[in-house]
Design a protein around this motif. Structure first.
Motif, PDB file in Angstrom:
ATOM      1  N   SER A 160       0.846  -1.203   0.000  1.00  0.00           N
ATOM      2  CA  SER A 160       0.000   0.000   0.000  1.00  0.00           C
ATOM      3  C   SER A 160       0.878   1.248   0.000  1.00  0.00           C
ATOM      4  O   SER A 160       0.618   2.213  -0.723  1.00  0.00           O
ATOM      5  N   LYS A 161       1.901   1.221   0.828  1.00  0.00           N
ATOM      6  CA  LYS A 161       2.813   2.375   0.936  1.00  0.00           C
ATOM      7  C   LYS A 161       3.474   2.645  -0.409  1.00  0.00           C
ATOM      8  O   LYS A 161       3.580   3.798  -0.838  1.00  0.00           O
ATOM      9  N   SER A 162       3.904   1.579  -1.095  1.00  0.00           N
ATOM     10  CA  SER A 162       4.599   1.785  -2.373  1.00  0.00           C
ATOM     11  C   SER A 162       3.663   2.389  -3.419  1.00  0.00           C
ATOM     12  O   SER A 162       4.116   2.979  -4.383  1.00  0.00           O
ATOM     13  N   HIS A 163       2.347   2.252  -3.204  1.00  0.00           N
ATOM     14  CA  HIS A 163       1.382   2.873  -4.125  1.00  0.00           C
ATOM     15  C   HIS A 163       0.803   4.161  -3.543  1.00  0.00           C
ATOM     16  O   HIS A 163      -0.156   4.711  -4.081  1.00  0.00           O
ATOM     17  N   LYS A 164       1.343   4.597  -2.418  1.00  0.00           N
ATOM     18  CA  LYS A 164       0.862   5.811  -1.735  1.00  0.00           C
ATOM     19  C   LYS A 164      -0.640   5.746  -1.441  1.00  0.00           C
ATOM     20  O   LYS A 164      -1.371   6.736  -1.527  1.00  0.00           O
ATOM     21  N   ALA A 165      -1.101   4.545  -1.109  1.00  0.00           N
ATOM     22  CA  ALA A 165      -2.517   4.370  -0.750  1.00  0.00           C
ATOM     23  C   ALA A 165      -2.620   4.231   0.762  1.00  0.00           C
ATOM     24  O   ALA A 165      -1.776   3.596   1.390  1.00  0.00           O
ATOM     25  N   LEU A 166      -3.650   4.840   1.347  1.00  0.00           N
ATOM     26  CA  LEU A 166      -3.876   4.711   2.785  1.00  0.00           C
ATOM     27  C   LEU A 166      -4.359   3.292   3.073  1.00  0.00           C
ATOM     28  O   LEU A 166      -5.281   2.794   2.408  1.00  0.00           O
ATOM     29  N   PHE A 167      -3.770   2.671   4.066  1.00  0.00           N
ATOM     30  CA  PHE A 167      -4.111   1.284   4.383  1.00  0.00           C
ATOM     31  C   PHE A 167      -4.966   1.258   5.653  1.00  0.00           C
ATOM     32  O   PHE A 167      -4.515   1.653   6.727  1.00  0.00           O
ATOM     33  N   VAL A 168      -6.196   0.791   5.491  1.00  0.00           N
ATOM     34  CA  VAL A 168      -7.159   0.762   6.597  1.00  0.00           C
ATOM     35  C   VAL A 168      -7.392  -0.679   7.035  1.00  0.00           C
ATOM     36  O   VAL A 168      -7.628  -1.561   6.203  1.00  0.00           O
ATOM     37  N   VAL A 169      -7.351  -0.925   8.338  1.00  0.00           N
ATOM     38  CA  VAL A 169      -7.667  -2.256   8.868  1.00  0.00           C
ATOM     39  C   VAL A 169      -8.840  -2.139   9.836  1.00  0.00           C
ATOM     40  O   VAL A 169      -8.799  -1.340  10.772  1.00  0.00           O
ATOM     41  N   ASP A 170      -9.877  -2.908   9.578  1.00  0.00           N
ATOM     42  CA  ASP A 170     -10.981  -3.033  10.532  1.00  0.00           C
ATOM     43  C   ASP A 170     -10.539  -4.067  11.560  1.00  0.00           C
ATOM     44  O   ASP A 170     -10.427  -5.250  11.262  1.00  0.00           O
ATOM     45  N   ASN A 171     -10.263  -3.584  12.775  1.00  0.00           N
ATOM     46  CA  ASN A 171      -9.658  -4.436  13.811  1.00  0.00           C
ATOM     47  C   ASN A 171     -10.688  -4.924  14.837  1.00  0.00           C
ATOM     48  O   ASN A 171     -10.346  -5.303  15.949  1.00  0.00           O
ATOM     49  N   THR A 172     -11.959  -4.894  14.443  1.00  0.00           N
ATOM     50  CA  THR A 172     -13.040  -5.230  15.369  1.00  0.00           C
ATOM     51  C   THR A 172     -12.911  -6.630  15.966  1.00  0.00           C
ATOM     52  O   THR A 172     -13.132  -6.826  17.159  1.00  0.00           O
ATOM     53  N   PHE A 173     -12.544  -7.614  15.143  1.00  0.00           N
ATOM     54  CA  PHE A 173     -12.609  -9.009  15.586  1.00  0.00           C
ATOM     55  C   PHE A 173     -11.581  -9.360  16.665  1.00  0.00           C
ATOM     56  O   PHE A 173     -11.813 -10.270  17.452  1.00  0.00           O
ATOM     57  N   LEU A 174     -10.448  -8.681  16.679  1.00  0.00           N
ATOM     58  CA  LEU A 174      -9.421  -9.048  17.665  1.00  0.00           C
ATOM     59  C   LEU A 174      -9.287  -8.028  18.785  1.00  0.00           C
ATOM     60  O   LEU A 174      -8.787  -8.361  19.860  1.00  0.00           O
ATOM     61  N   SER A 175      -9.698  -6.778  18.512  1.00  0.00           N
ATOM     62  CA  SER A 175      -9.500  -5.677  19.454  1.00  0.00           C
ATOM     63  C   SER A 175      -8.005  -5.417  19.583  1.00  0.00           C
ATOM     64  O   SER A 175      -7.179  -6.287  19.269  1.00  0.00           O
TER      65      SER A 175
END
Ligand SMILES: *Cc1c(COP(=O)(O)O)cnc(C)c1O
Length: 378
Positions: A160-175
Motif C-alpha cells: 500500500s505504501k509503495s502505491h501511496k494508498a492509505l491502508f485501513v484495517v478493521d480491527n473489530t474481531f481481535l480488538s
C-alpha cells in the motif's frame, strides 16, 4: 504504561473540576463561553465533549496511535474514513468484508464515483494486480467474518505504501489487545466498539485511530460536519467496558481455544475454523502478527439446514442473535443473518455453506458452554 494500565488510565485522569475518580458523564449539549472572543476547550458536544474525549484518547492509546475519533456506530466510523476519498478514486478492498461495509461500498460509494476492486488479500502476487494509478485506499479485515481468514498485514502495508494508498484495517474481531495494525504498518484502524471494546452488548458505537495527522484532520472535520457522534452516556459505557478489555479478551480466548479443540474432535462437526488451531489455513501468519486468536469460532455441522436449525434451537446458553464480542455467548447463522444480503451464488463462492454456524464465545464457565454445545449437537 502497558496495555492493562492504559485501558484504565489513558485519558481518564480524575476530573479536573471535581476530582471525581471516574470520568463524569458530561451530559450537556453546550458549554458556556467566557466572552464573545474567549472560547473554552469545549463549545458544543457535536464538536467535542470531555467524556467522548476521554474515550477517544483511551482507544488511541490502546492501538498505539496518536489520534482517536469516536462515532455513533462502527458503520459511521467506516463512513468517516471512506469520506477521505473523492469521486474517481479507487479502493482495493478485501474479498470478505463485513456485510455493512460491502453494502456501503456497493450501494453508496459506487454511486458517487468511487471505483472498487475486491482483491484476494491472501495471495500477495494476486493482490498486487488489483492496484491502479488512482488507487487511494486499501481496506481489509483480519480475521474475516465468518470464515476467519487472516491477511498478512505487514506485507499489505508495504505494498500500500509503495502505491501511496492509505491502508485501513478493521480491527473489530481481535480488538487492540490481540492485534495492533498500526504497529504492523497500517495507516488507519476502524472499530465497531459495539463488539469487544465496549464488550457488554449494551451500546452501538464505533471508533477510528490513526497517527497520520493529515488524515486525522480531515476525518475530524467530517466527524463534526456530519455529526454521527456517539451519545455521552454511550461514550461512558464504552469507557467502562474498555477498562476490563484485557481480562475479558484473555477469558474469551481461553474458552474459545478449549471449545475449538473439543469441537474439532466431535463426530457431528465436519470442520472447525479458528485461527488458533494448527489446522487453520492461516494459523502461521496469525501466530506471527497477533498476540492471541480471538473468540469467534465457526463450525461446519454434519448435515444441512434442518440439522443446523435443530442445533440452534436446542442451545440454551448460546443465544441466537446477530453481533459478537459481548460477555455472553451468541450463535449466528450467516446464511440467514449476517450474510443474507448476498446471493446464494456469492455465498457459496465465499464458502458460506448451509451447514456453517458462527459462535461468538463469551466468558461464561467453559464447561457450561461445552455441555450446551454437546447437548445441542447430540
Ligand atoms: C459489527 C461490525 C461492523 C459495523 O459496526 P456497527 O457498530 O454494527 O455499525 C464493522 N465491522 C465489523 C468487522 C463488525 O463486526
Amino acid at each position: 504504561m502497558r496495555f492493562e494500565t492504559l485501558a484504565i488510565r489513558a485519558g481518564q485522569d480524575p476530573d479536573p473540576a471535581t476530582n471525581a475518580v471516574i470520568v463524569p458523564i458530561y451530559q450537556t449539549s453546550t458549554f458556556q463561553q467566557k466572552s464573545l472572543d474567549k472560547f473554552g476547550t469545549y463549545e458544543y458536544s457535536r464538536s467535542g465533549n470531555p467524556t467522548r474525549a476521554a474515550l477517544e484518547t483511551a482507544i488511541a492509546a490502546l492501538e498505539n496511535g496518536k489520534y482517536g475519533l469516536a462515532y455513533a456506530s462502527g458503520s459511521a466510523a467506516t463512513v468517516g474514513v471512506l469520506q477521505l476519498l473523492k469521486p474517481g478514486d479507487h479502493i482495493v478492498a478485501g474479498q470478505d468484508l463485513y456485510g455493512g461495509t460491502y453494502r456501503l461500498l456497493e450501494s453508496v460509494y459506487k454511486k458517487i464515483g468511487i471505483e472498487i476492486t475486491y482483491a484476494n488479500t491472501y495471495n500477495i502476487s494476486e493482490f498486487k494486480k488489483a492496484f491502479r494509478k488512482n488507487t487511494k485506499m486499501v481496506w481489509i479485515e483480519s480475521p474475516t467474518n465468518p470464515l476467519l481468514k487472516v491477511s498478512d498485514i505487514a506485507k499489505i502495508a508495504e505494498i500500500s505504501k509503495s502505491h501511496k494508498a492509505l491502508f485501513v484495517v478493521d480491527n473489530t474481531f481481535l480488538s487492540p489487545f490481540f492485534q495492533k495494525p498500526l504497529d504492523l504498518g497500517a495507516d488507519i484502524i476502524v472499530h465497531s466498539t459495539t463488539k469487544y471494546i465496549a464488550g457488554h452488548s449494551d451500546i452501538v458505537g464505533g471508533a477510528v485511530v490513526t497517527s497520520n495527522e493529515e488524515a486525522y484532520t480531515a476525518m475530524k472535520f467530517y466527524q463534526n460536519a456530519a455529526g454521527a457522534v456517539p451519545g455521552i452516556l454511550d461514550c461512558w459505557l464504552t469507557l467502562r467496558g474498555l477498562k476490563t478489555l484485557a481480562i475479558r479478551m484473555k477469558e474469551h480466548e481461553a474458552n474459545s481455544v478449549y471449545l475449538a479443540q473439543w469441537l474439532e474432535t466431535h463426530s457431528k462437526v465436519k470442520r472447525v475454523l479458528y485461527p488458533g488451531l494448527p489446522s487453520h489455513e492461516h494459523h502461521e501468519i496469525a501466530k506471527k502478527q497477533q498476540t492471541g486468536f480471538g473468540a469467534v469460532v465457526s463450525i461446519f455441522i454434519d448435515g444441512g439446514y434442518e440439522e443446523v436449525k435443530r442445533f440452534c434451537e436446542k442451545l440454551k446458553i448460546f443465544i441466537l442473535a446477530e453481533s459478537l464480542g459481548g460477555v455472553e455467548s451468541l450463535v449466528c447463522y450467516p446464511v440467514k443473518m449476517s450474510h443474507a444480503v448476498l446471493s446464494e451464488e456469492d455465498r457459496l463462492k465465499q464458502g458460506i455453506t448451509p451447514n456453517l454456524v458462527r459462535l461468538s464465545v463469551g466468558i461464561e464457565n467453559k464447561e457450561d458452554l461445552k455441555e450446551d454445545l454437546s447437548q445441542a449437537l447430540g
